[in-house]
Write a protein that holds these residues in place. Structure first.
Motif, PDB file in Angstrom:
ATOM      1  N   THR A 153      18.271  -0.554 -46.670  1.00 48.66           N
ATOM      2  CA  THR A 153      19.395   0.217 -46.151  1.00 48.66           C
ATOM      3  C   THR A 153      19.369   1.638 -46.707  1.00 48.66           C
TER       4      THR A 153
ATOM      5  N   ASP B  93      20.301  -1.338 -38.646  1.00 44.40           N
ATOM      6  CA  ASP B  93      20.356  -2.004 -39.946  1.00 44.40           C
ATOM      7  C   ASP B  93      20.847  -3.446 -39.802  1.00 44.40           C
ATOM      8  N   GLU B  94      19.927  -4.381 -39.805  1.00 45.34           N
ATOM      9  CA  GLU B  94      20.239  -5.813 -39.657  1.00 45.34           C
ATOM     10  C   GLU B  94      21.190  -6.058 -38.492  1.00 45.34           C
TER      11      GLU B  94
HETATM   12 MG   LIG Z   1      20.803  -3.622 -46.472  1.00 48.81          MG
END
Ligand SMILES: [Mg+2]
Ligand SMILES: Nc1ncnc2c1ncn2[C@@H]1O[C@H](COP(=O)(O)OP(=O)(O)O)[C@@H](O)[C@H]1O
Length: 374
Positions: free
Chosen positions: A42, A160-161
């Motif tokens: 991240t 992000d995910e």
């Molecule tokens: Mg992360």
């Protein structure tokens, strides 16, 4: 192209989240950052749009240091999608998607027209336009998140995910949708996940990161599977690495035979002539019904409900050797069933033949199985 050059991020408390990371992220393809929780994914992603500033090193966008670009201009060129979509709860779906175009000064009508177009693009029924986020499923909300990030047509998409919080079936749908959208739009996508299967499925290039913000390996997925750089990567790739690698070998060249394939209305002579212990029975359209032992099949009295399921057939040219092998392993006869796009049987292939094709593919490195199997 985005170039990360020896970037380090040290947070004020001394945590080194990213340690001298260098990556070249190619244009118009999906680059995946994958690794266990806390390895700096991240942080890396957020340094690309300057939500986090590096402590050392440089990030270049099309050759220019991103430090030199005003943050607003930079972010406008980069859509951002996070887990749980991060939607505005008090705004309708259509207004969520239209957010950035509105900020850019588009008129309401134009922004909403664009939002409606994007809903279709990401596979959302436009009937949902006036709903609020809480009235949508998790998977639908993620699609809204993707649509919103695409609204101003940015060349870069940071994700992000994005699909981590939805169940496996919905996740697979979202992944397939992303690949389809990417085929159409050709964005430069940086995609973060902790799921190695997702990384292998989506990534053109995959950066495997390890604790401490170190890059363990940067390679195309097939190369990760065939030659993991070290024990960490090998371990992270998990079990059945060999089987999964077969996903990258095409099934196109497998030699098919139709000897054991008979129609449900086959004559006694036809059944007798079929030279195999197990026969695949097809319906009037040529679609597979199931396997029967030759001795059990009586002309004029073949009962589809008594046949053994044929498993999931594979489509040569579309599916991989992994799909073909899986089909053969599931089949009581040890034969995989090949079908055309319409689901009609084009032939069957024995496990042993698939095994030979796998060995040939290994021997030929990345050469096309179509050449070596025939
Ligand atoms: Mg992360
Ligand atoms: N704002 C912050 N302050 C201090 N440490 C942080 C901060 N954000 C993240 N970290 C730490 O940096 C490391 C990397 O975090 P992160 O980039 O979020 O990893 P990942 O996304 O791979 O899970 C972790 O050890 C995390 O605890």
């Amino acid at each position: 192209m985005i170039r990360i050059e020896s970037v380090t991020k040290r947070y004020p408390d001394g945590t080194v989240a990213v340690d001298r990371l260098s990556l070249e992220i190619p244009d118009r393809s999906i680059t995946v950052l994958v690794g266990p929780s806390g390895c700096g994914k991240t942080t890396t992603l957020r340094m690309i749009n300057r939500m986090v500033e590096p402590s050392e090193g440089t990030i270049l966008l099309d050759g220019e240091d991103i430090q030199r670009r005003p943050v607003t201009t930079l972010r406008r060129s980069m859509g951002y999608v996070i887990q749980n979509a991060g939607l505005f709860q008090h705004r309708t779906i259509i207004d969520n998607i239209a957010t950035v175009p509105r900020l850019l000064g588009w008129g309401k009508r134009k922004a909403r027209a664009r939002a409606a177009e994007l809903m279709e693009r990401v596979g959302l029924d436009t009937a949902l336009a006036q709903r609020y986020p809480y009235q949508l499923s998790g998977g639908q909300q993620q699609r809204v998140g993707v649509a919103r990030a695409l609204a101003a047509d940015p060349p870069v998409l940071l994700m992000d995910e994005p699909f981590s919080a939805v169940d496996p079936v919905v996740r697979k749908g979202l992944q397939d949708e992303l690949l389809r959208i990417q085929d159409e739009l050709g964005k430069t996508i940086v995609f973060v996940t902790h799921d190695i299967d997702e990384a292998i499925k989506l990534g053109t290039m995959v950066a495997v990161m390890r604790e401490g913000g170190h890059l363990a390996q940067y390679a195309p997925p097939a190369e990760l599977l065939s030659s993991p750089a070290d024990a960490f990567v090998e371990d992270f790739l998990g079990a059945d690495r060999g089987i999964r690698r077969l996903s990258f070998f095409p099934s196109a060249g497998l030699p098919l035979t139709s000897g054991p394939v008979i129609p449900a209305d086959a004559t006694a002579e036809r059944i007798a002539a079929a030279d195999a212990p197990w026969l695949l029975v097809t319906d009037a359209e040529g679609k597979p019904l199931g396997w029967g032992e030759r001795g059990d099949l009586t002309a004029g009295d073949i009962r589809p409900d008594r046949l053994v399921p044929h498993g999931r057939p594979f489509v040569p040219g579309t599916d991989s050797l992994r799909a073909a092998l899986d089909c053969a392993v599931l089949s009581p006869a040890g034969w995989a069933v090949a079908v055309d796009d319409a689901g009609r049987v084009t032939g069957v292939v024995a496990q042993a033949t698939i095994g030979e094709a796998i060995r040939s593919a290994h021997a030929a490195g990345h050469a096309d199985v179509a050449e070596v199997a025939s």
